[in-house]
Design a protein around this motif. Sequence first.
Motif, PDB file in Angstrom:
ATOM      1  N   ARG A   1       0.803  -1.228   0.000  1.00  0.00           N
ATOM      2  CA  ARG A   1       0.000   0.000   0.000  1.00  0.00           C
ATOM      3  C   ARG A   1       0.833   1.273   0.000  1.00  0.00           C
ATOM      4  O   ARG A   1       0.296   2.372   0.126  1.00  0.00           O
ATOM      5  N   SER A   2       2.143   1.118  -0.147  1.00  0.00           N
ATOM      6  CA  SER A   2       3.051   2.268  -0.175  1.00  0.00           C
ATOM      7  C   SER A   2       3.656   2.405  -1.560  1.00  0.00           C
ATOM      8  O   SER A   2       4.012   1.408  -2.197  1.00  0.00           O
ATOM      9  N   ASN A   3       3.781   3.645  -2.028  1.00  0.00           N
ATOM     10  CA  ASN A   3       4.353   3.855  -3.352  1.00  0.00           C
ATOM     11  C   ASN A   3       5.868   3.643  -3.313  1.00  0.00           C
ATOM     12  O   ASN A   3       6.452   3.360  -2.258  1.00  0.00           O
ATOM     13  N   ALA A   4       6.493   3.794  -4.473  1.00  0.00           N
ATOM     14  CA  ALA A   4       7.921   3.497  -4.573  1.00  0.00           C
ATOM     15  C   ALA A   4       8.749   4.369  -3.637  1.00  0.00           C
ATOM     16  O   ALA A   4       9.648   3.876  -2.939  1.00  0.00           O
ATOM     17  N   VAL A   5       8.451   5.658  -3.591  1.00  0.00           N
ATOM     18  CA  VAL A   5       9.210   6.559  -2.726  1.00  0.00           C
ATOM     19  C   VAL A   5       9.075   6.136  -1.264  1.00  0.00           C
ATOM     20  O   VAL A   5      10.066   6.072  -0.525  1.00  0.00           O
ATOM     21  N   ALA A   6       7.855   5.851  -0.836  1.00  0.00           N
ATOM     22  CA  ALA A   6       7.626   5.466   0.556  1.00  0.00           C
ATOM     23  C   ALA A   6       8.352   4.169   0.903  1.00  0.00           C
ATOM     24  O   ALA A   6       8.881   4.012   2.013  1.00  0.00           O
ATOM     25  N   ASN A   7       8.408   3.214  -0.026  1.00  0.00           N
ATOM     26  CA  ASN A   7       9.132   1.977   0.221  1.00  0.00           C
ATOM     27  C   ASN A   7      10.631   2.224   0.384  1.00  0.00           C
ATOM     28  O   ASN A   7      11.272   1.629   1.252  1.00  0.00           O
ATOM     29  N   VAL A   8      11.173   3.103  -0.438  1.00  0.00           N
ATOM     30  CA  VAL A   8      12.607   3.402  -0.349  1.00  0.00           C
ATOM     31  C   VAL A   8      12.928   4.173   0.932  1.00  0.00           C
ATOM     32  O   VAL A   8      14.021   4.041   1.494  1.00  0.00           O
ATOM     33  N   GLU A   9      11.970   4.939   1.425  1.00  0.00           N
ATOM     34  CA  GLU A   9      12.185   5.746   2.626  1.00  0.00           C
ATOM     35  C   GLU A   9      12.285   4.921   3.905  1.00  0.00           C
ATOM     36  O   GLU A   9      12.806   5.394   4.916  1.00  0.00           O
ATOM     37  N   LEU A  10      11.797   3.681   3.885  1.00  0.00           N
ATOM     38  CA  LEU A  10      11.680   2.899   5.123  1.00  0.00           C
ATOM     39  C   LEU A  10      12.969   2.826   5.946  1.00  0.00           C
ATOM     40  O   LEU A  10      12.948   3.140   7.149  1.00  0.00           O
TER      41      LEU A  10
ATOM     42  N   TYR B   1      14.215   4.491  10.039  1.00  0.00           N
ATOM     43  CA  TYR B   1      14.957   3.858  11.134  1.00  0.00           C
ATOM     44  C   TYR B   1      16.289   4.553  11.389  1.00  0.00           C
ATOM     45  O   TYR B   1      16.799   4.536  12.518  1.00  0.00           O
ATOM     46  N   ALA B   2      16.827   5.178  10.347  1.00  0.00           N
ATOM     47  CA  ALA B   2      18.102   5.896  10.490  1.00  0.00           C
ATOM     48  C   ALA B   2      17.915   7.287  11.088  1.00  0.00           C
ATOM     49  O   ALA B   2      18.895   7.998  11.339  1.00  0.00           O
ATOM     50  N   GLY B   3      16.652   7.696  11.306  1.00  0.00           N
ATOM     51  CA  GLY B   3      16.377   8.969  11.957  1.00  0.00           C
ATOM     52  C   GLY B   3      16.453  10.180  11.054  1.00  0.00           C
ATOM     53  O   GLY B   3      16.578  11.310  11.537  1.00  0.00           O
ATOM     54  N   ARG B   4      16.348   9.987   9.735  1.00  0.00           N
ATOM     55  CA  ARG B   4      16.384  11.122   8.814  1.00  0.00           C
ATOM     56  C   ARG B   4      15.051  11.879   8.850  1.00  0.00           C
ATOM     57  O   ARG B   4      13.997  11.293   9.080  1.00  0.00           O
ATOM     58  N   SER B   5      15.106  13.172   8.604  1.00  0.00           N
ATOM     59  CA  SER B   5      13.893  13.987   8.581  1.00  0.00           C
ATOM     60  C   SER B   5      13.044  13.634   7.361  1.00  0.00           C
ATOM     61  O   SER B   5      13.530  13.019   6.407  1.00  0.00           O
ATOM     62  N   ARG B   6      11.781  14.027   7.391  1.00  0.00           N
ATOM     63  CA  ARG B   6      10.888  13.719   6.281  1.00  0.00           C
ATOM     64  C   ARG B   6      11.408  14.296   4.967  1.00  0.00           C
ATOM     65  O   ARG B   6      11.387  13.621   3.926  1.00  0.00           O
ATOM     66  N   ALA B   7      11.884  15.536   5.005  1.00  0.00           N
ATOM     67  CA  ALA B   7      12.395  16.173   3.784  1.00  0.00           C
ATOM     68  C   ALA B   7      13.633  15.442   3.267  1.00  0.00           C
ATOM     69  O   ALA B   7      13.779  15.232   2.059  1.00  0.00           O
TER      70      ALA B   7
ATOM     71  N   GLU C   1      14.008  13.397  -0.404  1.00  0.00           N
ATOM     72  CA  GLU C   1      15.057  13.758  -1.359  1.00  0.00           C
ATOM     73  C   GLU C   1      15.953  12.565  -1.672  1.00  0.00           C
ATOM     74  O   GLU C   1      16.256  12.280  -2.840  1.00  0.00           O
ATOM     75  N   ILE C   2      16.376  11.850  -0.631  1.00  0.00           N
ATOM     76  CA  ILE C   2      17.266  10.703  -0.822  1.00  0.00           C
ATOM     77  C   ILE C   2      16.559   9.590  -1.590  1.00  0.00           C
ATOM     78  O   ILE C   2      17.124   8.983  -2.507  1.00  0.00           O
ATOM     79  N   ALA C   3      15.296   9.319  -1.238  1.00  0.00           N
ATOM     80  CA  ALA C   3      14.543   8.248  -1.898  1.00  0.00           C
ATOM     81  C   ALA C   3      14.343   8.543  -3.370  1.00  0.00           C
ATOM     82  O   ALA C   3      14.501   7.663  -4.228  1.00  0.00           O
TER      83      ALA C   3
END
Length: 251
Positions: free
Chosen positions: A101-110, A114-120, A124-126
């Motif tokens: 139920r998560s798009n490609a960006v959301a899957n890459v963000e996972l 856990y690494a504690g990165r901010s939403r922004a 960007e990284i994903a």
Amino acid sequence: MSSAILSLDRINKVFGTGDLSLHVLKDVSLDVEQGEFVSIMGPSGSGKSTLMNIIGTLDKPTSGAYVLEGEPVHELNERRIAQLRNESIGFVFQHFFLLARSNAVANVELPLIYAGRSRAERREIAERALDRVGLAAKHRSLPNQLSGGEKQRVAIARAISTGPKFILADEPTGALDTTTSAQIMELFRDLNADGTTIIMITHEQDIANCADRIVRIRDGRIESDERIRGRRVATAGDAEGVADAEPERAG
């Protein structure tokens, strides 16, 4: 000074005790250097999956030493092992393991969550990781809108998003057709050419041949360790997947 990312020294793994014990790994020693592309190859029951689990810090050896990035994994507590795993290893699996139920960006963000990165930062990284694996037009696509090869590219983007020390890929083309497998292996080769260390578990000779070094395991022991020079990834139309080259014994 050694450039080894990881070093296994006389690793043994025994499941069970007494008459019911099963000795799966037997005095396995292996070093992987920064920037290598290594295939670990063996038939079913050879011990390669157990070896992968130990390299990935998902299991501990019964005896022997495992040093990852200078840290003795065999001596660490579970909390530190989990931290080291998240910092150092990007996992790619045969069946992708994407959230439906998560798009490609959301899957890459996972892993970035856990690494504690901010939403922004995560976004960007994903997006940059997806662009790197050729999915610039698929950022908002759900897994059921992607082909098998595209799903694996999302999984690879997820693996590289945290800047790991190495990628550990378990049968990464096992669920893909021949043409798509060749494309995924070409992507791995491109990542390796950019400096990413890759350790790949496979039972397929043509897939193993895409690496620069092939470690063969049988009956729990390393049977051979060959370094292959002058390899190239072939196009999807090449029957064998790679060009011929003379093997050279590693070490």
